[in-house]
Structure formats: structure tokens, C-alpha cells
Design an enzyme around this catalytic site. Sequence first.
Site, PDB file in Angstrom:
ATOM      1  CB  SER A  63     -34.060 -17.294  31.529  1.00 56.69           C
ATOM      2  OG  SER A  63     -32.861 -16.789  31.027  1.00 56.69           O
ATOM      3  CE  LYS A  66     -30.583 -18.020  32.839  1.00 53.73           C
ATOM      4  NZ  LYS A  66     -30.555 -16.593  32.424  1.00 53.73           N
ATOM      5  CE1 TYR A 188     -27.497 -20.058  31.232  1.00 52.01           C
ATOM      6  CE2 TYR A 188     -26.515 -19.473  29.119  1.00 52.01           C
ATOM      7  CZ  TYR A 188     -27.405 -19.201  30.138  1.00 52.01           C
ATOM      8  OH  TYR A 188     -28.198 -18.091  30.078  1.00 52.01           O
ATOM      9  CE1 TYR A 240     -33.166 -12.878  33.587  1.00 51.24           C
ATOM     10  CE2 TYR A 240     -34.878 -12.127  32.099  1.00 51.24           C
ATOM     11  CZ  TYR A 240     -34.087 -13.139  32.594  1.00 51.24           C
ATOM     12  OH  TYR A 240     -34.230 -14.393  32.094  1.00 51.24           O
ATOM     13  CB  VAL A 258     -35.229 -14.686  25.471  1.00 51.05           C
ATOM     14  CG1 VAL A 258     -34.701 -13.549  26.314  1.00 51.05           C
ATOM     15  CG2 VAL A 258     -34.240 -15.822  25.331  1.00 51.05           C
TER      16      VAL A 258
HETATM   17  N1  GLN Z   1     -30.192 -18.710  26.723  1.00 51.79           N
HETATM   18  C1  GLN Z   1     -30.509 -17.328  26.912  1.00 51.79           C
HETATM   19  C2  GLN Z   1     -29.227 -16.531  27.057  1.00 51.79           C
HETATM   20  O1  GLN Z   1     -28.318 -17.014  27.661  1.00 51.79           O
HETATM   21  C3  GLN Z   1     -31.381 -17.170  28.112  1.00 51.79           C
HETATM   22  C4  GLN Z   1     -31.750 -15.737  28.373  1.00 51.79           C
HETATM   23  C5  GLN Z   1     -33.171 -15.541  28.822  1.00 51.79           C
HETATM   24  O2  GLN Z   1     -34.053 -16.356  28.593  1.00 51.79           O
HETATM   25  N2  GLN Z   1     -33.424 -14.386  29.383  1.00 51.79           N
HETATM   26  O3  GLN Z   1     -29.092 -15.435  26.580  1.00 51.79           O
END
Ligand code: GLN
Length: 304
Positions: A63, A66, A188, A240, A258
Site C-alpha cells: 500500500s 498508493k 492495481y 487506516y 502489508v
Molecule cells: N495489495 C494489498 C491489498 O490490496 C495492499 C494492502 C495494504 O498494503 N494494506 O490488499
Amino acid sequence: MDYKKILEEIAVEIEPLRHVGRQADYIPALAKVNPDRFGICITTTDGDVIEWGDVSEPFSIQSITKVFSLSMCLSMLGEKLWSRVGKEPSGAAFNSLIQLELDRGIPRNPFINAGAIVLADILLSNLADPEKDYLDFVRELAGDSHVDYDREVAASEREKGYINAAIANMLKYYENLDNDIEDVLHFYFLQCSVRMDCRQLSRSFLPFADRRSEFLFGSVRLTASQVKRINAVMQTCGFYNDAGEYSYLVGLPGKSGVGGGIGAVYPGRYAVATWSPRLNEKGNSVMGMKALELLTTYTRESIF
Ligand code: GLN
């Protein structure tokens, strides 16, 4: 400020956390990573690099990507972007589907999955060669042409990506996706699969800390005010439903993934990257968060 000495002290203090938490395994390829790793790298606006631990081992930035997608979208669309995605903290899990339904297909912010899937859609519509253009931008930021996608991780995530597929379907239903669902998901997952080590991640966050140079990488240009706003969204939404806790403990705009990585900035002074795969229940790196908490405590440097 003797950052080197401070990092050494932090390393000793966080050692008891090395086996605390669990690495993400809902993406099968990530379950294969050795979870007992920790690295931290600071890059200052003066060009100094201070590091400790596993700083040259690449990991999946997930993530954290992003932040790069948001930068591209904001430079292309400006304030119009916010008609497709909000900028409020979600207070919900990063992959919440129920919130997207309540919000009638307008994701709460660009850093939850739904928001980033909309960003991927925007990039697909606006870039001439999306996969190449995105990677070129990330390479420019990292100052390293070796940064690349990990297509095995992306394919592995697609195979089990039921919730993200559900999110994309709901976005389409609410007419907030222009492109084909499968194409958007593919792009994505590819963005999330980018591999970097702590050094590269720290360097690629430096432009978000730098108040002196213009943010201009390839065709991506951001005003100082837009950079400030990206930092604001990192601060309020980057972790988050852990964003309040992270702000309380750390006090630096940051973004987690993650894969166990965190990128953060102390505006005007440095960017920092940490990596340790074991996560807390909100999906954020246990050792990474603790290391950053101690960093701002020992240095007395934070935005608060
Ligand atoms: N690729 C992961 C997902 O879409 C990214 C989530 C994350 O890093 N929090 O679930």
C-alpha cells in the site's frame, strides 16, 4: 543530531518485538518472506543516509505505492480528483467493503484499497503506457532504475484477491470505474507489487520531505502546496484504522503496507523507511511503528 547513535539505541530497544505479530499471508507470495527482519534508513534533505539492519533486502511495498499513485493523479487532475475519492480518515479496515456501500461508491480516501483502485482506474485512463509510465515515475523518485514490479506477487494476489474484486465490482456498479474491472485490478495489484529496499524507499519519500526543491519527476509535477496536502492525507489516512494511534505515537506523516514497510517524512528534514514483516492486527508493522515512535521521542523531532 546523532541519528546513527539513536538508531543503534532504538535497535536494541525494539529487539524483544522481533517475533511479535504475524506477516500477511492472505497474499500467498508474501507468506514466503522471512518475517524476522528489521531495517531502518533515514535520508536527510542534506543528502546524508543513516541506516541500521536489513536495509538492502527488497520487499513488497504494497500500500505504500498508493502515495505514488496519489502523486501522479493529483498532478494530472488537481482538485478535480476529489470528486472521485474523498480525503477523510476511514476508521475502517483497509479493505472494507461495507463502508464503500454506505458511501455509495465514493471511497473515503485514496489510501484504503477502494480509493487506490479508483486511482489505478484514473491512471489507466490518463497515461499513455500505464505500466511503463508508473514504473518510470517510481524509479525516478527512488533514483534507481532497478526498482521493478514483482509479477509473481501480483499474480498471487490476483488469484486470492476476492475482496478487492468485490470492491472493484461495487465501484463499477456506482459508476466510479471507467475501465474494465479486470484491467484495473491487474494494474492495481502490479502497483502494490513494486519491490524496494529501505534505502530506495527512504530516498523515494525524500521529495515529500524536501521543502527546497521543486517536486518534478518526469512528467509528474506537484506544487509545494500539493506536497503539503499529500503529507496531510498520509497523516490522517496512511495507517487506516490505526491512523489515530500512529499519529499519537509517532507524529510523522507516513504510509504503511502489508509487506511490512513504512515510509514517513519529517518535513524539511528527512525521510525514513522501515521494514519488518510482522504486522499488528490492523496490518501495520510492529517493529516499524515502535522504531518510529522511539525515533521521534529520542530526537524530539515530530510535526507536533
Ligand atoms: N495489495 C494489498 C491489498 O490490496 C495492499 C494492502 C495494504 O498494503 N494494506 O490488499
